[in-house]
Design a protein around this motif. Structure first.
Motif, PDB file in Angstrom:
ATOM      1  N   GLN A  66       2.815  -1.204  -0.817  1.00  0.00           N
ATOM      2  CA  GLN A  66       1.187  -1.020  -0.926  1.00  0.00           C
ATOM      3  C   GLN A  66       0.846   0.367  -1.584  1.00  0.00           C
ATOM      4  N   LEU A  67       1.623   1.326  -1.193  1.00  0.00           N
ATOM      5  CA  LEU A  67       1.445   2.607  -1.691  1.00  0.00           C
ATOM      6  C   LEU A  67       1.741   2.839  -3.048  1.00  0.00           C
ATOM      7  N   LEU A  68       3.099   2.039  -3.540  1.00  0.00           N
ATOM      8  CA  LEU A  68       3.590   2.017  -4.615  1.00  0.00           C
ATOM      9  C   LEU A  68       2.564   1.164  -5.615  1.00  0.00           C
ATOM     10  N   ALA A  69       1.820   0.172  -5.075  1.00  0.00           N
ATOM     11  CA  ALA A  69       0.917  -0.396  -5.965  1.00  0.00           C
ATOM     12  C   ALA A  69      -0.237   0.246  -6.277  1.00  0.00           C
ATOM     13  N   GLY A  70      -0.467   1.404  -5.446  1.00  0.00           N
ATOM     14  CA  GLY A  70      -1.629   2.056  -5.832  1.00  0.00           C
ATOM     15  C   GLY A  70      -2.571   2.429  -4.533  1.00  0.00           C
ATOM     16  N   ARG A  71      -2.165   1.739  -3.425  1.00  0.00           N
ATOM     17  CA  ARG A  71      -3.064   2.255  -2.514  1.00  0.00           C
ATOM     18  C   ARG A  71      -2.954   3.601  -1.852  1.00  0.00           C
ATOM     19  N   ALA A  72      -4.256   3.986  -1.697  1.00  0.00           N
ATOM     20  CA  ALA A  72      -4.141   5.514  -0.976  1.00  0.00           C
ATOM     21  C   ALA A  72      -3.896   5.487   0.289  1.00  0.00           C
TER      22      ALA A  72
END
Length: 183
Positions: A22-28
């Motif tokens: 999720q972080l890699l996909a852009g989630r903060a």
């Protein structure tokens, strides 16, 4: 903002592979609030050491061969700045934005353990940079020391102190301008 866009709260030691995806996909990311007391306790230890008469490696002394060289109290801030800037020695194309954001999130998680002695503001600034879209330019090659991450982390941290370069809204700008642009 829906739940998938909201920052994800992470607890050091409990991060899953799905969290990282999720972080890699852009989630903060936001640090789980239960970790703030640990961070503040460690930061207090470092603050006391910085103002003490006893030499403490890397806080009020030089590094490596200069470990026994005491740094004057009024010069310790400059010491820390110079340490960051001196390690900005990477070369080559910039690391892709998703990887840099993930690097920043992993640093938040690591610092969130409360063992590094950083101030709360350091972690909060990393969180804000991710949320507001400030992405430090981190060269893909080069480092110093055995750990291999000193140069990349220095490039990331340089933006935090207004040095280096960052991407903001697709534009490359000096670190100071990047921070000013997002408040």
């Amino acid at each position: 903002m829906n739940d998938r866009d909201a920052p994800i709260a992470l607890a050091p030691g409990q991060v899953t592979l799905d969290d990282l995806v999720q972080l890699l996909a852009g989630r903060a990311v936001l640090l789980d609030a239960s970790f703030w007391p640990r961070i503040e306790a460690a930061a207090n230890i470092v603050a006391k050491a910085a103002h003490a008469d006893l030499p403490v490696y890397g806080i009020n002394t030089g590094f490596g061969k200069l470990a026994s060289a005491r740094i004057a109290a009024d010069q310790t801030t400059l010491l820390q700045r110079n340490l960051i800037v001196s390690h900005c020695c990477g070369v080559g194309p910039s690391t892709p934005e998703p990887i840099v954001r993930l690097m920043m999130a992993l640093k938040i998680i690591s610092l969130g353990r409360g063992a590094s002695g950083v101030r709360r503001e350091v972690i909060e600034q990393l969180q804000a940079m991710i949320i507001r879209g400030v992405c430090p330019l981190v060269p893909q090659q080069g480092s110093v020391g055995a750990s291999g991450d000193l140069a990349p982390l220095a490039h990331m941290t340089a933006v935090m102190i207004g040095e280096g370069q960052a991407l903001v809204d697709g534009q490359t700008v000096p670190g100071r301008e990047a921070l000013a642009a997002v408040g």
